[in-house]
Write an enzyme that holds these catalytic residues in place. Structure first.
Site, mmCIF file in Angstrom:
data_model
loop_
_atom_site.group_PDB
_atom_site.id
_atom_site.type_symbol
_atom_site.label_atom_id
_atom_site.label_comp_id
_atom_site.label_asym_id
_atom_site.label_seq_id
_atom_site.Cartn_x
_atom_site.Cartn_y
_atom_site.Cartn_z
ATOM 1 N N ASP A 31 -0.975 9.328 -8.251
ATOM 2 C CA ASP A 31 -2.022 8.362 -8.632
ATOM 3 C C ASP A 31 -3.297 9.142 -8.955
ATOM 4 O O ASP A 31 -3.491 10.262 -8.466
ATOM 5 C CB ASP A 31 -2.271 7.401 -7.461
ATOM 6 C CG ASP A 31 -2.855 6.064 -7.923
ATOM 7 O OD1 ASP A 31 -2.128 5.063 -7.904
ATOM 8 O OD2 ASP A 31 -4.055 6.036 -8.310
ATOM 9 N N THR A 122 4.160 -4.471 -16.005
ATOM 10 C CA THR A 122 4.402 -5.617 -16.893
ATOM 11 C C THR A 122 3.597 -5.411 -18.164
ATOM 12 O O THR A 122 2.361 -5.377 -18.119
ATOM 13 C CB THR A 122 3.957 -6.909 -16.175
ATOM 14 O OG1 THR A 122 4.674 -7.000 -14.943
ATOM 15 C CG2 THR A 122 4.239 -8.126 -17.033
ATOM 16 N N GLU A 152 9.608 -5.111 -13.045
ATOM 17 C CA GLU A 152 9.741 -5.302 -11.600
ATOM 18 C C GLU A 152 9.509 -6.773 -11.254
ATOM 19 O O GLU A 152 8.599 -7.396 -11.774
ATOM 20 C CB GLU A 152 8.712 -4.405 -10.878
ATOM 21 C CG GLU A 152 8.775 -4.477 -9.386
ATOM 22 C CD GLU A 152 10.182 -4.256 -8.843
ATOM 23 O OE1 GLU A 152 10.762 -3.188 -9.094
ATOM 24 O OE2 GLU A 152 10.718 -5.164 -8.173
ATOM 25 N N ARG A 155 8.008 -9.727 -5.073
ATOM 26 C CA ARG A 155 6.899 -10.626 -4.729
ATOM 27 C C ARG A 155 6.096 -9.981 -3.622
ATOM 28 O O ARG A 155 6.676 -9.521 -2.623
ATOM 29 C CB ARG A 155 7.432 -11.957 -4.189
ATOM 30 C CG ARG A 155 8.181 -12.804 -5.181
ATOM 31 C CD ARG A 155 9.016 -13.829 -4.466
ATOM 32 N NE ARG A 155 9.985 -13.191 -3.565
ATOM 33 C CZ ARG A 155 10.704 -13.825 -2.647
ATOM 34 N NH1 ARG A 155 10.563 -15.105 -2.460
ATOM 35 N NH2 ARG A 155 11.573 -13.167 -1.883
ATOM 36 N N GLU A 156 4.797 -9.931 -3.776
ATOM 37 C CA GLU A 156 3.975 -9.415 -2.680
ATOM 38 C C GLU A 156 4.226 -10.277 -1.449
ATOM 39 O O GLU A 156 4.452 -11.473 -1.539
ATOM 40 C CB GLU A 156 2.498 -9.452 -3.069
ATOM 41 C CG GLU A 156 2.175 -8.355 -4.066
ATOM 42 C CD GLU A 156 0.728 -8.359 -4.514
ATOM 43 O OE1 GLU A 156 -0.134 -8.873 -3.795
ATOM 44 O OE2 GLU A 156 0.473 -7.843 -5.613
ATOM 45 N N GLY A 257 0.230 -27.028 -3.955
ATOM 46 C CA GLY A 257 -0.831 -26.288 -3.284
ATOM 47 C C GLY A 257 -2.089 -26.236 -4.117
ATOM 48 O O GLY A 257 -2.297 -27.068 -5.007
ATOM 49 N N GLY A 261 -2.063 -18.104 -7.816
ATOM 50 C CA GLY A 261 -3.043 -17.013 -7.914
ATOM 51 C C GLY A 261 -2.299 -15.697 -7.872
ATOM 52 O O GLY A 261 -1.130 -15.624 -8.237
ATOM 53 N N CYS A 264 -0.358 -11.441 -10.628
ATOM 54 C CA CYS A 264 0.608 -11.533 -11.734
ATOM 55 C C CYS A 264 0.533 -12.830 -12.534
ATOM 56 O O CYS A 264 0.260 -12.791 -13.732
ATOM 57 C CB CYS A 264 2.021 -11.335 -11.195
ATOM 58 S SG CYS A 264 2.306 -9.662 -10.615
ATOM 59 N N LYS A 325 -1.524 -15.571 -0.937
ATOM 60 C CA LYS A 325 -0.341 -16.106 -0.268
ATOM 61 C C LYS A 325 -0.224 -15.436 1.089
ATOM 62 O O LYS A 325 -0.985 -14.514 1.398
ATOM 63 C CB LYS A 325 0.919 -15.878 -1.102
ATOM 64 C CG LYS A 325 1.232 -14.402 -1.305
ATOM 65 C CD LYS A 325 2.354 -14.189 -2.293
ATOM 66 C CE LYS A 325 3.683 -14.482 -1.663
ATOM 67 N NZ LYS A 325 4.796 -13.891 -2.447
HETATM 68 P P1 NAD Z 1 -2.118 -1.912 -8.482
HETATM 69 O O1 NAD Z 1 -3.430 -2.221 -9.076
HETATM 70 O O2 NAD Z 1 -1.850 -2.277 -7.055
HETATM 71 O O3 NAD Z 1 -1.785 -0.372 -8.638
HETATM 72 C C1 NAD Z 1 -1.939 0.326 -9.843
HETATM 73 C C2 NAD Z 1 -2.171 1.791 -9.489
HETATM 74 O O4 NAD Z 1 -2.184 2.543 -10.693
HETATM 75 C C3 NAD Z 1 -3.503 2.063 -8.787
HETATM 76 O O5 NAD Z 1 -3.283 2.758 -7.580
HETATM 77 C C4 NAD Z 1 -4.286 2.917 -9.789
HETATM 78 O O6 NAD Z 1 -5.135 3.859 -9.179
HETATM 79 C C5 NAD Z 1 -3.140 3.584 -10.535
HETATM 80 N N1 NAD Z 1 -3.516 4.097 -11.851
HETATM 81 C C6 NAD Z 1 -4.255 3.487 -12.812
HETATM 82 N N2 NAD Z 1 -4.366 4.274 -13.875
HETATM 83 C C7 NAD Z 1 -3.685 5.411 -13.608
HETATM 84 C C8 NAD Z 1 -3.405 6.605 -14.314
HETATM 85 N N3 NAD Z 1 -3.869 6.779 -15.543
HETATM 86 N N4 NAD Z 1 -2.670 7.555 -13.721
HETATM 87 C C9 NAD Z 1 -2.182 7.386 -12.483
HETATM 88 N N5 NAD Z 1 -2.398 6.267 -11.743
HETATM 89 C C10 NAD Z 1 -3.148 5.305 -12.318
HETATM 90 O O7 NAD Z 1 -1.047 -2.633 -9.428
HETATM 91 P P2 NAD Z 1 0.325 -3.314 -9.017
HETATM 92 O O8 NAD Z 1 0.073 -4.642 -8.392
HETATM 93 O O9 NAD Z 1 1.192 -2.320 -8.319
HETATM 94 O O10 NAD Z 1 0.938 -3.606 -10.469
HETATM 95 C C11 NAD Z 1 1.375 -2.554 -11.298
HETATM 96 C C12 NAD Z 1 2.127 -3.164 -12.467
HETATM 97 O O11 NAD Z 1 3.281 -3.873 -12.009
HETATM 98 C C13 NAD Z 1 1.309 -4.198 -13.248
HETATM 99 O O12 NAD Z 1 1.674 -4.128 -14.596
HETATM 100 C C14 NAD Z 1 1.766 -5.527 -12.663
HETATM 101 O O13 NAD Z 1 1.607 -6.595 -13.555
HETATM 102 C C15 NAD Z 1 3.225 -5.245 -12.396
HETATM 103 N N6 NAD Z 1 3.816 -6.037 -11.321
HETATM 104 C C16 NAD Z 1 3.120 -6.289 -10.188
HETATM 105 C C17 NAD Z 1 3.704 -7.022 -9.162
HETATM 106 C C18 NAD Z 1 2.941 -7.353 -7.902
HETATM 107 O O14 NAD Z 1 3.371 -8.225 -7.166
HETATM 108 N N7 NAD Z 1 1.826 -6.681 -7.610
HETATM 109 C C19 NAD Z 1 5.029 -7.468 -9.289
HETATM 110 C C20 NAD Z 1 5.725 -7.152 -10.444
HETATM 111 C C21 NAD Z 1 5.120 -6.427 -11.462
#
Ligand code: NAD
Length: 437
Positions: A31, A122, A152, A155-156, A257, A261, A264, A325
């Site tokens: 990261d 996504t 992916e 679900r959180e 509800g 929110g 996603c 949630k």
């Molecule tokens: P997040 O914001 O929790 O994490 C993203 C991470 O990427 C951060 O730690 C950030 O520092 C890092 N990052 C950003 N730019 C970077 C770079 N250039 N190089 C290296 N690291 C970098 O995001 P998330 O919730 O894990 O979601 C990630 C993706 O997955 C999104 O596209 C989201 O839509 C998708 N997604 C999320 C969920 C969910 O429940 N959170 C579920 C399915 C899909």
């Protein structure tokens, strides 16, 4: 066993890293956020997800899972690279894919031997092609690679379970070799007969948006039915359960509800609508689901105002639950944000409590009076509002609650309180289409 680098160590990257290392692979989670990586290397998990700490500790101890800021070196080391950086909503509603493209450039510059490069983030349909183009522009030695889209669906709040026991794995790839590599990284699931969908990159990208938008539509639909139940005296729980027994409908994602929110659904529905507009397609149903969701949040504010005789000025309100949630600390697009904003705008003050998400909400509302348990939060309050369906709120001691509050007024936006008990204890209350006992 494969060497896998996951770029982006957020909810998706970290859970995927923990899960894939548990499957036996060598995994590096990288990261740009050094603070996050330092925390992980100190054994501190920067997010809350049930079961995640155990999984990370086990695989970190066995050296299958490591955390690093050395992205370039980790690109060179890997056989498979998973892109899991954020794709937040941009100002015009589209998905902001700048982080994904930046990573693609970095991969192109550092690719040193054959790799499968796979996007988990996504991303709008067609982004896979843009990623490959960006890699190609920077891959001056024309090192061979294959590309794959692997959206992916975790679900959180249940992310570890979802990753280890998914409903399906979707793989959209540019070659059979890429399918083989990805099949190999998910081998334990393959053996367990998890359904695998093999398709094109574009179709895989579409599946993710179509799934999230459908679920958002389902939530908005049941919220509209709940609102009609409010007005007619019908009970939305009985309605939802009855509908859910119909195999064509299914009971899941049918809980009324305060509106959807999280990180996603709000952004993905908007991104799909905007994307469709660019292709001259009017996604009327998804657009309506977004509109209903905005209305639903306002409706909760109106319910609270009505419970407090149309005046929030000077009223103290306990907001119970801040995350979008239960079982997560994520407050991105949480319905609680709108409720809090409205209460403050209308002259009320807030005592806030969430079992896990107080610290996350402090980044948005540092000025609120945060409490470390519900008892403290409700003490002396004119009203309490349940925003998140945490188990500890499901079993609230309503007699104690009444004793602690200055008046027994409660808005249950998750329909988790026992209506008969609320009536017996003479609470002034409201919920979402479930007022009959
Ligand atoms: P997040 O914001 O929790 O994490 C993203 C991470 O990427 C951060 O730690 C950030 O520092 C890092 N990052 C950003 N730019 C970077 C770079 N250039 N190089 C290296 N690291 C970098 O995001 P998330 O919730 O894990 O979601 C990630 C993706 O997955 C999104 O596209 C989201 O839509 C998708 N997604 C999320 C969920 C969910 O429940 N959170 C579920 C399915 C899909």
């Amino acid at each position: 066993m494969k060497r896998i680098t996951i770029i982006g160590t957020g909810y998706v990257g970290l859970v995927s890293g923990a899960g894939l290392s548990d499957f036996g692979h060598q995994v590096r989670c990288v990261d740009i956020d050094k603070e996050k990586i330092d925390l992980l290397n100190d054994g501190i998990i920067p997010i809350y997800e049930p079961g995640l700490k155990t999984l990370i500790t086990r695989n970190n101890n066995s050296k299958r899972l490591i955390f690093s800021v050395e992205i370039e070196e980790s690109i060179k080391w890997a056989q498979v690279i998973l892109i899991a950086v954020g794709t937040p909503q941009s100002k015009n509603g589209n998905a902001d894919i700048s982080a994904v493209i930046a990573v693609a450039k970095q991969i192109g510059k550092n690719i040193n031997n054959y790799k499968v490069i796979c996007t988990k983030s996504t991303v709008p349909i067609g982004t896979g092609k843009m990623i490959q183009k960006k890699i190609d522009q920077n891959n001056l030695d024309k090192i061979k690679y294959d590309y794959c889209s692997n959206p992916e669906f975790l679900r959180e709040g249940a992310a570890v379970r979802d990753f280890l026991h998914p409903d399906r794995i979707v793989l959209g790839a540019t070659s059979d070799k890429a399918f083989e590599y990805l099949k190999d990284i998910y081998r334990p699931l393959y053996i367990n007969e998890t359904p695998f969908v093999y398709t094109t990159v574009e179709t895989a990208e579409m599946i993710k948006y179509a799934a999230n938008s459908f679920l958002a539509v389902k939530i908005s639909y049941i919220n509209e039915i709940a609102n009609l139940c409010d007005e007619t005296g019908a009970d939305v729980h009985v309605v939802a359960n009855a509908l859910g027994t119909d195999g064509r409908i299914s009971p899941k994602f049918f809980h009324p509800g305060p509106g959807f929110g999280g990180s996603c659904f709000p952004k993905d529905t908007k991104a799909l609508v905007e994307f469709a507009k660019n292709h001259n397609i009017d996604l009327a149903i998804v657009t309506a689901a977004i509109k209903t969701n905005i209305y639903q949040r306002k409706r909760m504010v109106n319910k609270l105002i009505a419970l407090l005789d149309n005046d929030l000025k000077g009223k103290i309100i306990a907001v119970l639950g801040l995350a979008f949630k239960q079982e997560t600390d994520d407050v991105r697009e949480s319905p609680a944000i709108q409720i809090i904003t409205s209460i403050l705008e209308k002259g009320g003050s807030i005592k806030a409590y969430d079992p896990i998400a107080n610290d996350s909400m402090k980044t948005i509302f540092p000025e609120l009076d945060y409490k470390s348990n519900w008892h403290e939060a409700v003490e002396g309050c004119d009203a309490a509002i349940i925003m998140t369906e945490w188990n500890e709120f499901r079993s609230l001691d309503l007699e104690k609650l009444k004793e602690l509050m200055s008046q027994p007024v409660i808005l249950d936006t998750r329909n988790i309180l026992n209506v008969s008990e609320l009536k017996r204890l003479e609470f002034k209350f409201d919920n979402v289409g479930h007022k009959v006992a």
